[in-house]
Design an enzyme around this catalytic site. Structure first.
Site: not given
Length: 770
Positions: A585, A470, A598
């Site tokens: 979230y 990620h 993000t």
């Protein structure tokens, strides 16, 4: 010694008989070939740099202007501002040749002035975000301001065909919100989660923070926002990802699945074709021939994250990891039955076609050699604690075969896992779908190289999926690659027997087995990481729901944002499951800004909680519930738009917290903020980012999306994808060890909530009709 001699490409010696020169023609040819590819890439990068540097202009317009000025000058027409005459004063002569050069300098001056004016104008226009807040519902009107803005942006963006990084210099920087605005939004977001007493306490802490150390912290962020391209992204990458010491597996890496349509069941053929088109996508990135993603066909998204998609690995460190990206790689690495191979995918100056790569993959599958003792568990090192892996890497991988093989793995374009088990879609058996997700999320804890930018995983029946690290990027970038690969595969096709297409004119380079020196200390270290990985993966409770009662078509008929619709369903499902609301979230992108990643959308709001309570109140009328649903959806949509426009809450608070740690300033408010667990972490998997996928032609070419592990020990990780007018997928993860969570129960609550919202709209339409 035989291995050492075979590795020498060139040797030179003087003997009694004279000169003795030995060389390996094949190895020298590979060296020559590598150099040619490297110089071609340098030339392409240089050419692209010029193209991007002058975008939205084009070099052809410079040549045209130069021609016009030469004709005008020799025709006796005065050039504006006397540019030609001024250029002649700095040139060594005034002959016709020098006059042509003077015209070139004048043309270059005029051309660059116009180009940079256009670039600056485009940057100013892209700062405008009012278009995001205007309704696009049928019958709604667009303001004159936005229409004028859109017209100018389309003209500037369409002046010249953009390349992947053409807009990078024109993208605005992420704006830094005022502390006062962030505090207001934060307090509004936590109000539904706190009783009156706790809310007053948090409000008091926020006010104290705003009036004291926040002033000093904000000054440093203002300076950083002026100096850096993005005041968030580098700190986000370092502190959220690279400094994390917990395992990447489950905690950080995410996965993606195949489509419902599996074009072949031959493992080697599917693997070779997918590998080939992944490398073609890499070539599009390297040559910058890939068009940037454009919202509404005119607003560009930042393409920075594509740079590290290939040839990238996360290297462990004792205190912090680092991302290492290599300029080029001519091979992929393959794992099969615990054995590692290096597979060259370029030969004779070209990329091998799928049929040639299938020959190489089949050689690996047919290899009957057994893995060395402990070799099959070697990848568990990447699944365990990062500090442990860093220590092992520094002490036991610093010489010999271990160093060479590890370098080969980390430098590969990507990693391929040829699994010897069967998995994939089975629409009639949800348990098989759950197992499919688990195989991609964590495998056996020892059969994925979790440090690589991504792993391609292939089942014995031809099903495919990926596991992605990620740190280097977010899911939309991987989703873009996946859409390109899947569509290209379908268009390319397979032969009648299911094998890869293409001619094999000469045997491709044979796979090379990687060798390891597996000492007792190394095997003990591998076992330690494997134990950690097994404990972690055995605690994962993953369920995948394929919902086919309705999809995007029904949501759009309700004139509600599909994302807001799903988020309201999740709020209702969680309240029914847990009996309370929680901090929620949802990931939103900030790629409208340079190097954006993000931002958090806090989906639990006062409006959503009011609607959820009305759904559980037997005295609430249909009209009341519908009114509250619309209000909650609109509020969520506004929060999503704010996040995309750089008006979010959490990234600003995160950066304030980082500065406070650097300055060694304690803040009770910031401690309160970052001690709050995200018990419901959600994300929508992007779908249809490109226009390549044609669902009318291939209705089964829909993916179940992907998923990730739970963020909180007592929470859920929920990934969802809206893949068509009548199909939704939900990936729900939690921890088995937590007594208050159950992915199975939460999936049931999602199904019930989806049906209840559908019934709400149906009842409302009946009531409205009467």
């Amino acid at each position: 010694m035989a291995e050492a001699h075979s590795a020498v490409a060139f040797s030179f010696a003087i003997t009694h008989d004279g000169w003795d020169v030995n060389f390996d023609r094949e190895v020298l040819y590979l060296v020559w070939e590598s150099g040619i590819r490297s110089w071609k890439k340098r030339l392409a990068r240089f050419r692209n740099s010029i193209h991007n540097g002058v975008y939205p202009g084009h070099l052809q317009s410079l040549y045209f202007l130069w021609t016009v000025l030469v004709a005008a000058h020799f025709g006796g027409v005065n050039i504006p501002f006397g540019l030609v005459q001024k250029a002649l004063t700095i040139l060594p002569g005034a002959s016709p040749m020098w006059q042509v050069v003077a015209c070139l300098l004048a043309a270059l001056t005029m051309w660059l002035s116009v180009i940079f004016l256009m670039r600056y104008l485009l940057k100013l226009l892209l700062m405008y975000k009012g278009w995001m807040y205007e309704s696009r519902a049928p019958g709604s009107k667009i303001s004159m301001r936005t229409m004028l803005w859109a017209s100018v942006v389309k003209v500037l963006s369409g002046w010249n065909k953009p390349r992947l990084y053409s807009f990078q210099g024109s993208l605005p920087r992420l704006p830094l919100p005022a502390v006062k605005d962030t505090m207001r939004r934060y307090l509004l977001s936590v109000r539904p989660l706190l009783d009156a007493e706790n809310y007053l306490r948090v409000e008091r802490l926020a006010k104290e923070f705003e009036e004291t150390i926040a002033v000093k912290l904000q000054r440093y962020l203002v300076l950083k926002s002026w100096w850096s391209s993005n005041y968030v992204s580098d700190w986000w990458e370092e502190y959220v990802y690279l400094r994390g010491r917990s395992p990447l597996m489950v905690n950080s890496n995410f996965y993606g699945t195949d489509t419902l349509l599996r074009p072949t069941s031959v493992q080697a053929a599917r693997a070779s074709t997918i590998i080939h088109f992944c490398l073609k996508f890499r070539r599009l990135i390297e040559r910058q021939e890939l068009e940037p993603i454009m919202l509404q066909g005119m607003v560009p998204l930042c393409s920075w994250q594509y740079e590290r998609l290939f040839n990238t690995a996360r290297v462990p460190g004792v205190e912090t990891d680092k991302l290492v990206h290599y300029r080029d790689s001519a091979h992929v690495t393959v794992l099969h039955r615990g054995r590692y191979y290096k597979v060259l995918v370029y030969s004779r100056g070209r990329l091998l076609n799928p049929a040639e790569i299938q020959v190489q993959i089949q050689q690996i599958l047919d290899d009957e050699a057994e893995a060395s003792p402990g070799e099959a568990r070697l990848a568990a090192l990447t699944a365990g604690e990062r500090s442990h892996w860093a220590h092992v890497r520094q002490t036991l991988f610093n010489r010999g075969h271990n160093r060479t093989s590890l370098h080969c793995l980390e430098r590969a374009a990507f990693h391929v896992c040829l699994d010897d088990i069967e998995y994939g879609f089975d629409e009639t058996d949800s348990a098989k779908l759950d197992r499919y997700g688990r195989v991609l999320l964590h495998g056996s804890g020892q059969d994925r190289w979790f440090d690589k930018s991504f792993n391609l995983c292939f089942s014995t029946n031809g099903s495919v999926g990926f596991n992605t690290e990620h740190t280097w990027a977010d899911a939309p970038v991987m989703g873009h690659l996946w859409e390109y690969v899947i569509w290209s595969e379908l268009e390319y096709g397979y032969d009648e027997s299911g094998d890869a297409r293409g001619a094999v004119e000469a045997p491709p380079p044979a796979p090379v087995r990687l060798r390891w020196e597996l000492s007792e200390p190394l095997l003990a270290a591998v076992d330690q990481s494997h134990a950690v990985a097994m404990q972690l993966l055995n605690d994962v409770d993953l369920r995948i729901l394929m919902y086919t009662a309705y999809g995007k078509g029904f949501m759009k008929s309700c004139r509600v944002s599909p994302d807001a619709f799903i988020q309201m369903v999740l709020q209702l499902a969680y309240f029914r499951d847990a009996g309370r609301f929680c901090l929620t979230y949802e990931a939103s992108m900030t790629r409208l800004f340079r190097e954006g990643r993000t931002e958090t959308v806090r989906s639990c709001t006062l409006e959503s909680s009011a609607w959820v309570r009305s759904m559980l109140d037997p005295n609430a009328t249909v009209e009341q519930r519908m009114l509250l649903f619309v209000q909650a959806s609109n509020r969520h949509q506004l929060g999503y738009q704010d996040a995309m426009a750089g008006r979010g809450i959490d990234r600003h608070l995160f950066c304030l917290y980082v500065v406070s740690k650097y300055l060694e300033l304690e803040s009770p408010f910031l401690q309160e903020v970052f001690n709050e667990p995200w018990r419901l972490s959600t994300s929508q998997t992007p779908h249809g980012q490109t226009s390549m996928l044609d669902l009318k032609k291939y209705p089964k070419c829909v993916s179940a999306g992907g998923g990730f592990g739970p963020v909180a020990d007592d929470g859920y990780g929920v990934s969802y994808i809206i893949v068509g007018d009548d199909t939704l997928f939900f990936h729900v993860s939690s921890k088995i060890s937590c007594p208050i969570t159950s992915s199975t129960n939460f999936v049931k609550q999602i199904e019930k909530s989806l049906q209840d919202v559908h019934d709400l709209f149906a009842e409302y339409k009946k009531t409205k009709g009467k």
